[in-house]
Design a protein around this motif. Structure first.
Motif, PDB file in Angstrom:
ATOM      1  N   MET A   1       2.066   5.008   0.879  1.00  0.00           N
ATOM      2  CA  MET A   1       1.853   5.941   1.989  1.00  0.00           C
ATOM      3  C   MET A   1       1.352   7.260   1.400  1.00  0.00           C
ATOM      4  SD  MET A   1       2.701   4.033   4.546  1.00  0.00           S
ATOM      5  CE  MET A   1       2.865   5.153   5.932  1.00  0.00           C
TER       6      MET A   1
ATOM      7  N   ARG B   1       6.394   2.399   0.630  1.00  0.00           N
ATOM      8  CA  ARG B   1       5.144   1.647   0.626  1.00  0.00           C
ATOM      9  C   ARG B   1       5.105   0.746   1.859  1.00  0.00           C
ATOM     10  NH1 ARG B   1       2.660   1.698  -4.493  1.00  0.00           N
ATOM     11  NH2 ARG B   1       1.419  -0.118  -3.954  1.00  0.00           N
ATOM     12  N   ARG B   2       3.914   0.479   2.305  1.00  0.00           N
ATOM     13  CA  ARG B   2       3.759  -0.496   3.393  1.00  0.00           C
ATOM     14  C   ARG B   2       3.518  -1.864   2.789  1.00  0.00           C
ATOM     15  NH1 ARG B   2      -0.624  -0.981   8.355  1.00  0.00           N
ATOM     16  NH2 ARG B   2      -2.089  -1.442   6.661  1.00  0.00           N
TER      17      ARG B   2
ATOM     18  N   PRO C   1      -1.016   4.531   5.430  1.00  0.00           N
ATOM     19  CA  PRO C   1      -1.087   3.679   4.221  1.00  0.00           C
ATOM     20  C   PRO C   1      -2.463   3.813   3.568  1.00  0.00           C
ATOM     21  CG  PRO C   1      -1.214   2.339   6.213  1.00  0.00           C
ATOM     22  CD  PRO C   1      -0.919   3.724   6.664  1.00  0.00           C
TER      23      PRO C   1
ATOM     24  N   GLU D   1       0.848  -1.190   0.000  1.00  0.00           N
ATOM     25  CA  GLU D   1       0.000   0.000   0.000  1.00  0.00           C
ATOM     26  C   GLU D   1       0.885   1.242   0.000  1.00  0.00           C
ATOM     27  OE1 GLU D   1      -3.421  -1.934   2.949  1.00  0.00           O
ATOM     28  OE2 GLU D   1      -1.612  -0.968   3.764  1.00  0.00           O
TER      29      GLU D   1
ATOM     30  N   THR E   1       4.529   0.153  11.387  1.00  0.00           N
ATOM     31  CA  THR E   1       4.002   1.174  10.476  1.00  0.00           C
ATOM     32  C   THR E   1       4.512   2.545  10.877  1.00  0.00           C
ATOM     33  OG1 THR E   1       2.010  -0.137  10.022  1.00  0.00           O
ATOM     34  CG2 THR E   1       1.885   2.222   9.568  1.00  0.00           C
TER      35      THR E   1
END
Length: 364
Positions: A238, A337-338, A313, A236, A272
């Motif tokens: 950010m 990105r996560r 995210p 995902e 995160t």
């Protein structure tokens, strides 16, 4: 066959009792002598300080079969209880997990020790601690339990059944993982999934010790234990989220927004939270810290109400673009990105389930 007779001898001279004719039989259990001091208040002729003994002798006639031949195999349930105690640390904690009292757990462990003819725990007045022998047996017992549970999958023709305990980030449940779980559950109606919501760092320990079969977590910023396997499922981007009706002045430029607007930070101690800091490092700005939370959902709710901005995210199943209370902005010059993946032990009994999850995302 074993025959036994119990004899209670109340006499003042243990030496005479031990030379009694009935001792020609071979005892197979125990000889329990308890001494007590008693005063002769009945004038029965014994001195006041005479020691009286209660001698209980359990005699038996043993069959010709050896103990090795008659030793029983521990049940799978007993082996699972042993693993629960090893993971939970105490009989009481393991009992709470499997629905038994601490005394019942202790009885199961003593039975296992008797069957294996080894001591697995060092006991004291306060606790029972797994000793080196017990720790050395954990991988072997885990393998036995794993192979036993795989028999159910083979017998069911590949259909999954039984209970799976899995952890997941709340934000993952709002994302693509919820779709995967629903799809697998429909294909395997006999599968009972226990789902626990929590934090990635907590799940890593729970998976490692066997409290969870697997967990959906973000990629760890630190190296994982060699017994763990993390498989990426999806990623995902950010993003910067801002309220459409803020209670503060909102500058037009990205850097000015980050410097001046109240910033709702995701807990920096979480995995995160490390990603959020990576984004800020790439932006080379210091934010106006307003609040620190450990929930993406709570942060989004506060931004919706106009109390601040945040970096989060972009969750797959949350329609940020059509949310009238929130404005979404891609972060210029940022490549973070996560990555969300499945964490499991290298060896475990629920590989069919974890394989189905990985296959779902591979096919997408």
């Amino acid at each position: 066959m074993k025959a036994s007779v119990r004899l209670s001898v109340l006499w003042g001279d243990v030496g005479n009792a031990l030379t009694a004719p009935f001792l020609k039989f071979r005892p197979y259990c125990c000889l329990d002598c308890r001494a007590r001091l008693a005063k002769d208040k009945c004038s029965n002729g014994f001195p006041e300080t005479r020691k009286y003994f209660r001698l209980r002798i359990i005699l038996g006639i043993e069959s010709s079969r050896s103990s090795a031949q008659t030793r029983t195999m521990p049940s799978i349930r007993t082996l699972k209880i042993f693993l629960s105690v090893a993971r939970c640390g105490t009989f009481a904690a393991a009992g709470n997990k499997v629905g038994l009292t601490a005394a019942a757990i202790g009885l199961q462990i003593r039975t296992l020790e008797s069957d294996l003819n080894v001591q697995l725990f060092d006991r004291n007045a306060r606790a029972a601690v797994l000793n080196p022998v017990g720790r050395a047996l954990i991988p072997e017992i885990e393998e036995i339990v794993r192979r036993y549970e795989l028999l159910a999958v083979a017998a069911g023709g590949g259909e999954m059944s039984g209970t799976v305990v899995i952890g997941a980030l709340v934000s993952a449940l709002m994302g693509a993982f919820a779709d995967a779980l629903w799809s697998i559950r429909r294909q395997h109606p006999r599968l009972d999934v226990h789902l626990l919501a929590g934090m990635s760092s907590d799940f890593a320990h729970q998976v490692e010790v066997g409290e969870l079969d697997a967990a959906v977590v973000t990629q760890s910023p630190h190296p994982l234990a060699s017994t763990l396997l993390w498989t990426p499922l999806y990623s995902e981007p950010m993003i910067l989220i801002m309220p459409t009706a803020p209670h503060f002045d909102l500058p037009p430029e990205q850097d000015e927004i980050l410097r001046n607007a109240p910033f709702m930070r995701f807990d920096r101690s979480t995995w995160t939270g490390h990603l959020v800091q990576n984004v800020l490092d790439q932006c080379k700005v210091e934010v106006n810290e307003a609040m620190e939370l450990n929930s993406v959902e709570a942060i989004v709710a506060l931004v919706r109400q106009g109390f601040g901005i945040s970096i989060v995210p972009k969750l797959a199943n949350v329609d940020f673009d059509n949310d009238r209370a929130i404005s979404v902005r891609s972060l210029d010059g940022v490549d973070v990105r996560r990555h969300v993946g499945l964490l499991e032990r290298v060896k475990h009994s629920r590989t069919a389930f974890t394989g189905a999850i990985k296959s779902y995302f591979t096919a997408k």
